[in-house]
Design a protein around this motif. Structure first.
Motif, PDB file in Angstrom:
ATOM      1  N   GLY A 100      14.761   7.069  12.626  1.00 48.38           N
ATOM      2  CA  GLY A 100      15.992   7.453  11.623  1.00 48.38           C
ATOM      3  C   GLY A 100      15.534   7.622  10.056  1.00 48.38           C
ATOM      4  N   LEU A 101      14.593   6.692   9.779  1.00 47.07           N
ATOM      5  CA  LEU A 101      14.206   6.908   8.517  1.00 47.07           C
ATOM      6  C   LEU A 101      13.111   7.847   8.048  1.00 47.07           C
ATOM      7  CD1 LEU A 101      13.086   3.056   7.981  1.00 47.07           C
ATOM      8  CD2 LEU A 101      14.752   4.345   6.706  1.00 47.07           C
ATOM      9  N   ARG A 102      12.610   8.323   9.400  1.00 48.07           N
ATOM     10  CA  ARG A 102      11.587   9.498   9.148  1.00 48.07           C
ATOM     11  C   ARG A 102      12.492  10.787   8.871  1.00 48.07           C
ATOM     12  NH1 ARG A 102       7.188   7.765  13.952  1.00 48.07           N
ATOM     13  NH2 ARG A 102       5.610   6.377  12.354  1.00 48.07           N
ATOM     14  N   ALA A 103      13.636  10.781   9.839  1.00 49.09           N
ATOM     15  CA  ALA A 103      14.356  11.948   9.773  1.00 49.09           C
ATOM     16  C   ALA A 103      14.990  11.824   8.417  1.00 49.09           C
ATOM     17  CB  ALA A 103      15.430  11.948  10.863  1.00 49.09           C
ATOM     18  N   GLU A 104      15.446  10.941   7.877  1.00 50.15           N
ATOM     19  CA  GLU A 104      16.057  10.657   6.407  1.00 50.15           C
ATOM     20  C   GLU A 104      15.091  11.401   5.610  1.00 50.15           C
ATOM     21  OE1 GLU A 104      17.984   7.905   3.225  1.00 50.15           O
ATOM     22  OE2 GLU A 104      17.461   6.916   5.236  1.00 50.15           O
ATOM     23  N   ARG A 105      13.871  10.745   5.646  1.00 53.58           N
ATOM     24  CA  ARG A 105      12.787  11.299   4.574  1.00 53.58           C
ATOM     25  C   ARG A 105      12.494  12.831   4.446  1.00 53.58           C
ATOM     26  NH1 ARG A 105       7.160   8.541   5.249  1.00 53.58           N
ATOM     27  NH2 ARG A 105       7.205   9.810   7.090  1.00 53.58           N
ATOM     28  N   ALA A 106      12.369  13.210   5.734  1.00 55.75           N
ATOM     29  CA  ALA A 106      12.182  14.816   6.201  1.00 55.75           C
ATOM     30  C   ALA A 106      13.428  15.522   5.367  1.00 55.75           C
ATOM     31  CB  ALA A 106      12.260  15.086   7.612  1.00 55.75           C
ATOM     32  N   LEU A 128       0.711  -1.309   0.147  1.00 52.61           N
ATOM     33  CA  LEU A 128      -0.049   0.050   0.132  1.00 52.61           C
ATOM     34  C   LEU A 128       0.872   1.405  -0.207  1.00 52.61           C
ATOM     35  CD1 LEU A 128      -2.835  -1.059   2.483  1.00 52.61           C
ATOM     36  CD2 LEU A 128      -3.005  -0.343  -0.149  1.00 52.61           C
ATOM     37  N   ALA A 129       1.928   1.432   0.816  1.00 54.22           N
ATOM     38  CA  ALA A 129       2.971   2.483   0.741  1.00 54.22           C
ATOM     39  C   ALA A 129       3.313   2.614  -0.542  1.00 54.22           C
ATOM     40  CB  ALA A 129       4.228   1.839   1.647  1.00 54.22           C
ATOM     41  N   ARG A 130       3.700   1.467  -1.548  1.00 50.36           N
ATOM     42  CA  ARG A 130       4.339   1.583  -2.917  1.00 50.36           C
ATOM     43  C   ARG A 130       3.274   2.259  -3.612  1.00 50.36           C
ATOM     44  NH1 ARG A 130       7.472  -2.912  -1.235  1.00 50.36           N
ATOM     45  NH2 ARG A 130       5.973  -4.592  -1.903  1.00 50.36           N
ATOM     46  N   HIS A 131       2.026   1.600  -3.527  1.00 54.12           N
ATOM     47  CA  HIS A 131       0.959   2.099  -4.415  1.00 54.12           C
ATOM     48  C   HIS A 131       0.539   3.627  -3.913  1.00 54.12           C
ATOM     49  CE1 HIS A 131      -3.006   2.199  -6.372  1.00 54.12           C
ATOM     50  NE2 HIS A 131      -3.390   2.787  -5.262  1.00 54.12           N
ATOM     51  N   ARG A 132       0.592   4.048  -2.745  1.00 59.32           N
ATOM     52  CA  ARG A 132       0.442   5.784  -2.645  1.00 59.32           C
ATOM     53  C   ARG A 132       1.639   6.638  -3.122  1.00 59.32           C
ATOM     54  NH1 ARG A 132      -1.328   3.635   2.490  1.00 59.32           N
ATOM     55  NH2 ARG A 132       0.830   3.559   3.360  1.00 59.32           N
ATOM     56  N   ARG A 134      14.609   6.791  -3.422  1.00 63.96           N
ATOM     57  CA  ARG A 134      15.121   6.548  -2.026  1.00 63.96           C
ATOM     58  C   ARG A 134      13.494   6.698  -1.150  1.00 63.96           C
ATOM     59  NH1 ARG A 134      16.329   3.538   1.674  1.00 63.96           N
ATOM     60  NH2 ARG A 134      17.073   4.684   3.498  1.00 63.96           N
ATOM     61  N   LEU A 135      12.838   7.665  -1.698  1.00 57.79           N
ATOM     62  CA  LEU A 135      11.689   7.867  -0.683  1.00 57.79           C
ATOM     63  C   LEU A 135      10.623   6.519  -0.651  1.00 57.79           C
ATOM     64  CD1 LEU A 135      10.115  11.552  -1.415  1.00 57.79           C
ATOM     65  CD2 LEU A 135      10.761  10.397   0.756  1.00 57.79           C
ATOM     66  N   ARG A 136      10.507   6.000  -2.078  1.00 54.37           N
ATOM     67  CA  ARG A 136       9.631   4.909  -2.145  1.00 54.37           C
ATOM     68  C   ARG A 136      10.300   3.818  -1.222  1.00 54.37           C
ATOM     69  NH1 ARG A 136       7.133   4.967  -7.346  1.00 54.37           N
ATOM     70  NH2 ARG A 136       7.717   6.782  -8.620  1.00 54.37           N
ATOM     71  N   GLU A 137      11.754   3.663  -1.071  1.00 57.54           N
ATOM     72  CA  GLU A 137      12.137   2.734  -0.350  1.00 57.54           C
ATOM     73  C   GLU A 137      11.769   2.927   1.162  1.00 57.54           C
ATOM     74  OE1 GLU A 137      16.415   2.861  -1.523  1.00 57.54           O
ATOM     75  OE2 GLU A 137      15.886   1.948  -3.469  1.00 57.54           O
ATOM     76  N   ILE A 138      12.034   4.152   1.599  1.00 58.99           N
ATOM     77  CA  ILE A 138      11.723   4.334   2.979  1.00 58.99           C
ATOM     78  C   ILE A 138      10.347   4.298   3.317  1.00 58.99           C
ATOM     79  CG2 ILE A 138      11.726   6.409   4.431  1.00 58.99           C
ATOM     80  CD1 ILE A 138      14.033   7.533   3.186  1.00 58.99           C
TER      81      ILE A 138
END
Length: 674
Positions: free
Chosen positions: A262-268, A98-102, A156-160
């Motif tokens: 950590g992943l959320r910080a990287e995405r931000a 679902l994350a990949r779909h969004r 990279r966003l998709r992976e995160i």
């Protein structure tokens, strides 16, 4: 799968999902088909040879994904309310997909190009205010999802996002498993000395339901300080119960929390923000990290001072039992002793007057009719997803049907902890839909034939969650993006907190607070003592809440690349820095069982409860002093705020009701922090 009930729109009242037909094996094919259909619809929008218009692009996007919404709403609700090993396995598979779909939708370059072209000339389109806001909010959502980033960063966003979805699923499952495993199992009722007879019977019924006939089982609630701590006289059992609560899922979920933060910080950082908190709050009513920092700092010192004064009172009572200090597992017990002594209010004395059916019909529903003119009628022929879940039809003052309300009030092993509202169907004039909303609570189920007697806090929770339900039921918007509770996270708790006010209004309280056996009303002098006792314990409650808010905020103000070695040490340091390291007052949630934040939608948003309470306390004063009756005030609140959802800026809705910007004074007075 021609018999798959998700492949067609439900023919039941207001499109209530056909739960009698839904089986676990229906979900995966429906998800597959729903995602494929929406991607086809998106491709059709992008391939349209006509220049982009509001209708052929933005409205078409609003109409897309109908099947996916049907299956996702039912699946999310069942996963929360009545899960199974099969559903948990499916959740682990579906969440990353679902994350990949969004991402496939929000990072579709052709779709964003059409939306962006409309956005750039939005002033020329002649759109009405709600349609203009839809265009603006859709454009903002695409930008915040990374639509303007270069391809490498988007990848990279998709992976995160996929990894974060998988981590959230693992966090939920670890917590549910360990919460079950840490339930306190006792051999006999004598070990539960201090609990009321009905609470002891509920523990026995819980043991039977869990396959432990003859045992008495205290299952853990989702928060730290378990409700039984206020009554259990056995100090060692209190210590055991609190330790079980505080230690939940630490080994499994501590590392997951570190990875998630950590992943959320990287995405931000990829999206141009110094932290995940900065990313989140930029789209909330708070607006900035500094604004939230200032509020938390302003409240911490006075709250701790309040708690220290309360601790001195508790210690004076505890000395009679030979104690020389108050431990965390003692606080609730001696707070109840002090409350009884100082105000002659005994929590156990209240319970016989707070029977679930009476509170529900003559309290919660009665208040909704008093304030908003709505009537709820049970529809037993409509089947919900579990035998304990009951369906009510909601009728407006003119007799028209507003929607459906599903009430699911009892705890069970297959339900997650806490209390919440879900939407099975969102209101939308564009799609011709009426709302179907669910309230879930976790009240201990009584033995067959026995009444369900509530605590005062459980009554408050009933009113609170029904406030969320009313926000969904009163939705009166064109576009589903704005329906009901689709508002900023630090605004969504505000209407539900306002609804709590009606539980103590004299005409409402007198209507529901009656002895379950005799029908006698709650004695007037007890009502007065309750009112006097309301302020007692505000120090504890505020410190407990702020501790959790600070833990969430500390995790999510970390810049990208920050190394955290140990989750427990990190949260201890965060509490110490904020001046909230009060050993006898553990935070309402610790990292490893903080589902709101690490497996829900409240990351960098738990501050929202007290931020919303500023608006709530101010609005309660408006209701009391505006010179209008309850019904007239309710109409204003419904029309200008509840009905508007996200169709106009949240604080504009507040101003339309109260007539000015919010003021913090009423909150400080309520919390004893003025």
């Amino acid at each position: 799968m021609s018999d798959n009930p998700f492949f067609a729109t439900s023919t039941l009242v207001h499109e209530l999902p056909p739960f009698a037909e839904i089986r676990e094996e229906h979900y995966l094919p429906a998800f597959d088909q729903g995602m494929a259909l929406q991607l086809d619809e998106i491709a059709g929008i992008v391939a349209d040879p006509e220049p982009p218009t509001f209708d052929n692009t933005v409205v078409a996007l609003e109409r897309s994904g109908a099947m996916l919404k049907r299956v996702a709403a039912a699946f999310e609700n069942q996963g929360d309310s009545d899960t199974s090993p099969g559903l948990q396995e499916l959740d682990a598979e579906i969440s990353p997909r679902l994350a990949r779909h969004r991402d496939a939708v929000h990072l579709d370059a052709g779709l964003f190009a059409r939306i962006d072209a409309l956005y750039r000339r939005r002033s020329e389109l002649g759109l009405d205010p709600e349609s203009l806001r839809l265009l603006e909010r859709r454009h903002t959502a695409f930008v915040r999802a990374g639509a303007e980033l270069p391809a490498a960063d988007q990848q990279r966003l998709r992976e995160i996002n996929a990894e974060l979805a998988a981590a959230a699923t693992a966090f939920r499952r670890n917590l549910m498993d360990d919460t079950r495993a840490r339930a306190i199992v006792l051999d006999g009722p004598e070990q539960l000395a201090g609990l009321s007879a009905d609470a002891v019977a509920a523990a026995a019924e819980n043991g039977r339901a869990l396959g432990r006939d003859g045992s008495y089982v205290l299952s853990l609630k989702n928060f730290s300080n378990q409700t039984e701590l206020a009554q259990l006289t056995d100090r060692s059992l209190r210590a055991l119960l609190l330790a079980a609560s505080l230690g939940r899922a630490a080994e499994a979920n501590g590392p997951l929390a570190i990875r998630t933060a950590g992943l959320r910080a990287e995405r931000a950082a990829l999206l141009g923000h110094p932290s995940h908190a900065a990313y989140v709050v930029a789209d909330e009513t708070a607006g900035s990290v500094a604004a939230v920092d200032a509020m938390l700092a302003r409240l911490a010192g006075p709250a701790v001072a309040n708690a220290e004064r309360e601790a001195a009172e508790l210690l004076a009572a505890a000395r009679a039992d030979g104690l020389t200090s108050i431990a965390a597992h003692d606080w609730a017990y001696y707070a109840e002793r002090v409350r009884q002594s100082a105000y002659q209010v005994d929590a156990a004395e209240l319970r016989p007057y707070l029977e679930l059916e009476r509170v529900l019909h003559d309290g919660v529903f009665f208040a909704a009719q008093l304030v908003y003119g709505v009537v709820l009628q049970e529809r037993p022929e409509l089947v919900a997803y579990h035998p304990d879940a009951r369906v009510f039809e909601v009728f407006d003052g003119d007799g028209g049907s507003l929607g459906l309300f599903v009430g699911d009030f009892f705890a069970r092993d297959s339900k997650r902890g806490g209390a919440w509202m879900n939407e099975l169907v969102q209101q939308s004039h564009l799609l011709g839909k009426r709302p179907v909303v669910v309230n879930n609570l976790n009240i201990a189920k009584p033995a067959p034939g026995e009444p369900a007697l509530l605590t005062w806090d459980e009554v408050r929770t009933l009113f609170h969650e029904f406030g969320h339900a009313l926000h969904g039921l009163f939705s009166d918007v064109r576009y589903p993006l704005f329906a009901g509770t689709e508002v900023p996270r630090d605004f969504v708790e505000f209407p539900s907190q306002v609804n709590e006010m009606w539980m103590v209004r004299p005409e409402v309280l007198a209507n529901y607070a009656r002895h379950h056996a005799t029908g006698e009303p709650l004695p007037a002098e007890l009502v007065e003592r309750m009112a006097a006792a309301e302020s007692f314990g505000q120090g504890f409650r505020t410190v407990e809440y702020l501790g959790a808010a600070v833990i969430d905020w500390a995790w999510h103000t970390l810049p990208a690349g920050t190394e955290v070695a140990d989750a427990e040490e990190f949260e201890a340091q965060a509490l110490a820095r904020a001046g909230l390291a009060v050993a006898a007052v553990p935070p309402r949630y610790r990292t490893a069982y903080f589902s709101h934040v690490f497996a829900g939608e409240y990351s960098a948003g738990y501050y929202a409860y007290i931020w919303s309470e500023v608006l709530d306390a101010d609005t309660v004063e408006w209701f009391a002093s505006n010179g209008l009756g309850a019904r007239e005030s309710g109409e204003v609140f419904r029309r200008e705020l509840l009905a508007r959802g996200g169709s106009r800026p949240a604080l504009d809705c507040f101003r339309a009701v109260v007539g000015r910007d919010p003021e913090i004074g009423p909150l400080l007075a309520r919390r004893g922090l003025a």
